[in-house]
Scaffold this motif. Sequence first.
Motif, PDB file in Angstrom:
ATOM      1  N   GLY A 144       0.821  -1.217   0.000  1.00 56.24           N
ATOM      2  CA  GLY A 144       0.000   0.000   0.000  1.00 56.24           C
ATOM      3  C   GLY A 144       0.846   1.254   0.000  1.00 56.24           C
ATOM      4  N   ALA A 145       1.943   1.221   0.778  1.00 54.24           N
ATOM      5  CA  ALA A 145       2.840   2.379   0.795  1.00 54.24           C
ATOM      6  C   ALA A 145       3.515   2.561  -0.560  1.00 54.24           C
ATOM      7  CB  ALA A 145       3.890   2.201   1.886  1.00 54.24           C
ATOM      8  N   GLY A 146       3.883   1.436  -1.203  1.00 55.01           N
ATOM      9  CA  GLY A 146       4.498   1.534  -2.517  1.00 55.01           C
ATOM     10  C   GLY A 146       3.549   2.112  -3.553  1.00 55.01           C
ATOM     11  N   ILE A 147       2.291   1.709  -3.500  1.00 57.54           N
ATOM     12  CA  ILE A 147       1.292   2.262  -4.420  1.00 57.54           C
ATOM     13  C   ILE A 147       1.141   3.763  -4.210  1.00 57.54           C
ATOM     14  CG2 ILE A 147      -1.185   2.260  -4.958  1.00 57.54           C
ATOM     15  CD1 ILE A 147      -1.161  -0.755  -4.301  1.00 57.54           C
ATOM     16  N   THR A 148       1.065   4.151  -2.955  1.00 55.55           N
ATOM     17  CA  THR A 148       0.911   5.574  -2.648  1.00 55.55           C
ATOM     18  C   THR A 148       2.117   6.372  -3.123  1.00 55.55           C
ATOM     19  OG1 THR A 148      -0.412   4.995  -0.703  1.00 55.55           O
ATOM     20  CG2 THR A 148       0.491   7.219  -0.787  1.00 55.55           C
ATOM     21  N   GLN A 149       3.306   5.867  -2.834  1.00 56.76           N
ATOM     22  CA  GLN A 149       4.516   6.574  -3.230  1.00 56.76           C
ATOM     23  C   GLN A 149       4.630   6.668  -4.755  1.00 56.76           C
ATOM     24  OE1 GLN A 149       6.678   7.939  -0.831  1.00 56.76           O
ATOM     25  NE2 GLN A 149       7.416   9.024  -2.649  1.00 56.76           N
ATOM     26  N   PHE A 150       4.224   5.631  -5.443  1.00 58.55           N
ATOM     27  CA  PHE A 150       4.282   5.628  -6.904  1.00 58.55           C
ATOM     28  C   PHE A 150       3.429   6.752  -7.486  1.00 58.55           C
ATOM     29  CE2 PHE A 150       2.357   4.234 -10.928  1.00 58.55           C
ATOM     30  CZ  PHE A 150       3.495   4.064 -11.705  1.00 58.55           C
ATOM     31  N   TRP A 151       2.207   6.902  -7.012  1.00 58.30           N
ATOM     32  CA  TRP A 151       1.331   7.941  -7.547  1.00 58.30           C
ATOM     33  C   TRP A 151       1.753   9.329  -7.091  1.00 58.30           C
ATOM     34  CZ3 TRP A 151      -0.807   6.524 -11.637  1.00 58.30           C
ATOM     35  CH2 TRP A 151      -1.402   5.277 -11.800  1.00 58.30           C
ATOM     36  N   LEU A 152       2.392   9.424  -5.910  1.00 58.59           N
ATOM     37  CA  LEU A 152       2.903  10.728  -5.473  1.00 58.59           C
ATOM     38  C   LEU A 152       4.039  11.205  -6.378  1.00 58.59           C
ATOM     39  CD1 LEU A 152       2.932  10.405  -1.572  1.00 58.59           C
ATOM     40  CD2 LEU A 152       1.555  11.979  -2.936  1.00 58.59           C
ATOM     41  N   VAL A 153       4.871  10.275  -6.800  1.00 56.30           N
ATOM     42  CA  VAL A 153       5.974  10.650  -7.688  1.00 56.30           C
ATOM     43  C   VAL A 153       5.434  11.185  -9.023  1.00 56.30           C
ATOM     44  CG1 VAL A 153       7.918   9.754  -9.021  1.00 56.30           C
ATOM     45  CG2 VAL A 153       7.627   9.083  -6.629  1.00 56.30           C
ATOM     46  N   LEU A 154       4.327  10.597  -9.490  1.00 56.52           N
ATOM     47  CA  LEU A 154       3.772  11.011 -10.780  1.00 56.52           C
ATOM     48  C   LEU A 154       2.961  12.296 -10.701  1.00 56.52           C
ATOM     49  CD1 LEU A 154       2.650   7.603 -12.319  1.00 56.52           C
ATOM     50  CD2 LEU A 154       4.771   8.861 -12.681  1.00 56.52           C
ATOM     51  N   GLY A 155       2.631  12.732  -9.493  1.00 55.44           N
ATOM     52  CA  GLY A 155       1.876  13.988  -9.376  1.00 55.44           C
ATOM     53  C   GLY A 155       1.098  14.038  -8.090  1.00 55.44           C
ATOM     54  N   THR A 156       1.367  15.054  -7.266  1.00 55.83           N
ATOM     55  CA  THR A 156       0.728  15.146  -5.955  1.00 55.83           C
ATOM     56  C   THR A 156      -0.757  15.452  -6.067  1.00 55.83           C
ATOM     57  OG1 THR A 156       2.809  15.955  -5.037  1.00 55.83           O
ATOM     58  CG2 THR A 156       0.826  16.272  -3.713  1.00 55.83           C
TER      59      THR A 156
END
Length: 723
Positions: free
Chosen positions: A343-355
């Motif tokens: 879940g943390a990896g999914i969240t971090q992935f989408w944060l990198v692509l745009g907050t």
Amino acid sequence: MLGAGILMAHQVGAKAARDAVFLSNYDPKALPAMVFAGAAASVLLGVLASRLLSRYTPSRIVPPAFLVSALLQFGEWRLLADQPKLGAVLVYLHMVALGAVLLSSFWSLTNEVLDPHTAKRRFGQIAATGTVGGILGGLAAASLNTSNILLWLGTLHLLGGIALMALRASAPKAASTRPQWWSEPRGSARQAFKKAPYLFSLAALVAIGTSSAAAVDWVFKLQATEHFGRGEPLLRFFGLFHTSVQILSLIVQGAGTRFFLERLGLGKTVGSLPAAIATGSVGALFAPVFPVITVLRGAEAVLRGSLFRSGYELFYTPLPVAEKRPAKSIIDVGVDRLGDALGAGITQFWLVLGTTAAPNRILLTVIGLAVAGIFVARRLDRGYVQALEKSLVSRAVELDLSELRDSTTRFAMRKSSGGLPAVAPQTEQPAAAEMPVPVAAPEVREPTRPRALEPVVQRMADLRSGRSGRVRVALLLSDPLDPVLSAQVISLLAWDDVHDLAREVLIKAAPRICGQLIDFLLDESQDFAIRRRIPRVLTACASQRAVDGLVAALSDSRFEVRFQSARGLEALLEGNPDLHVRSEAVWDAVDRELSVSRSVWEGHSLLDRRDPSEKTQFLDEVLRERANASLEHVFTLLALVLPREPLKVAFRALHTEDPLLRGLALEYLETVLPEGVREKLSRIVQKPASGERRTGDEIVESLMKSNQSVVLRLRQKLDKLEG
């Protein structure tokens, strides 16, 4: 129960504290990395805990672990005042990693020190106490500041460690009452997963659910931080939120769990969690406001703590204890924390692509995961049923059928009764022409036993195991009763713990095994308890063969065998008018009973208590447990050849203290009994002086008219005895 309350108070307070402390010192964007680190630490601790629990048992590991946790929290409280950022990281890692291990280990310890029968009674109380403790923990978190709450949490774990040490002291006593199968050789998680492949699906469901919850949780905390700011307001909100979750979980647990388990089964019950996450995430996409996100996060937490938890724990039923402990630790801690990391990896992935677009993208991903979770949950029932059947045959599981609450387990038990798998394997068998034919050295294969014989052999082993729970399961699965097992089931009539259930099984099979029942009844070398209980079973055999066998038992050397045989004859003849008994045999039996000495006559008694629901010819609420057993037996025999109603009134009259009523009863008996029998009975019941001689019809008419007076006298006698 005190330990459960303390543990849950700590858990709820710790959730509020870790989030408030971390988000007060770091931006929410740093949360995924922290979750990932906490998950990694939990996995390592989970593996370590699994090995330690398998090697040293929970009773030696868990209480000291709580004390160590308390000392760490006191140190974190001091560190947080000097270096808040470092302290926030350590607090988060501590609460996430060690907290999860301690929670799982607590339930392992409870399973360790409580025998299965006590556990069934106590687990509900423990869970309820834990919920109350969780509510108090949330309220405490809402009222304390971020500094003092760590002191409070450390004190809770200190008290919890002391309480668990006291619980451990009861382990030797509990262990002495455990059945033999409870103490098994050490197992491993690998063995458990190999023997029960459905655990892979269960682990996948846990990983999917936890990763979905972690992703939703980040969106929830982001909006909570934006809405309440940092510091004390955020801590109060998290404290009230987790308190509300505990209260709602308690309500759903009490009101909805049983309904879902009985109507939907295990798979659909645990599947309610991903279904709710998917539905709530769709709603949050269309209305991305803080209240909607809060409802989504709250619904996930409530269902996880109620419906999901109730069904999830039952999936471990087929596992033997030695394999359950390590497998459950791996899934509860290791897989659960891996889900957090995902879940943390999914969240971090989408944060990198745009907050800005990250929350909506995260919710879309959660919807996909939840749909996959629904699919996995639907597959769980199949594997669980197969594993449960296998464990029932191998005796790796002990079930009390009266307490089965879910339809999935009941389905498996019903199918197992026929010795067939509830879910047929889907493997294809090759055609005969395709089978390889050995030419020279044939392949040496392990000989296989005929499949039709295996359930019977296993059931015989269960019936002879000497363990009441195991025997009861085997009896319930022996419908219809296999002739191979009938002798063993008959022998169980001697065991007071199971004789009622054995009798029910035999009654259903009585017409098919009538001859075998009679052989046991007439064989005086058999256990007395078996022989005195067989006549009640023979009443289900509406045949002349059963009548003749019971008549033969009227000459047995044991009074209670004769007594119960006469009762059985009475029931058979009353319900089947086409059956008959030789009157000469009955009069001979009556003469033998009346020929004993006075002391023997008065000393006859029954070892088995009377069944209050059982119909009796002569007894009612007045005479039950007070009538002379020898006289009742004689009158039961007489009722086989004489009219029942006058005999019933005469029997009651002989138990009154009114000489006129007793004289009337004896006068009637003089008119219907043979001379030798009449004289012997008169000596026993002390016949009064006779008066005017009347005809038989006049005596019967007077006797029947006196019935109300007889009943009144008996009630007066009863009131006098009880007064």
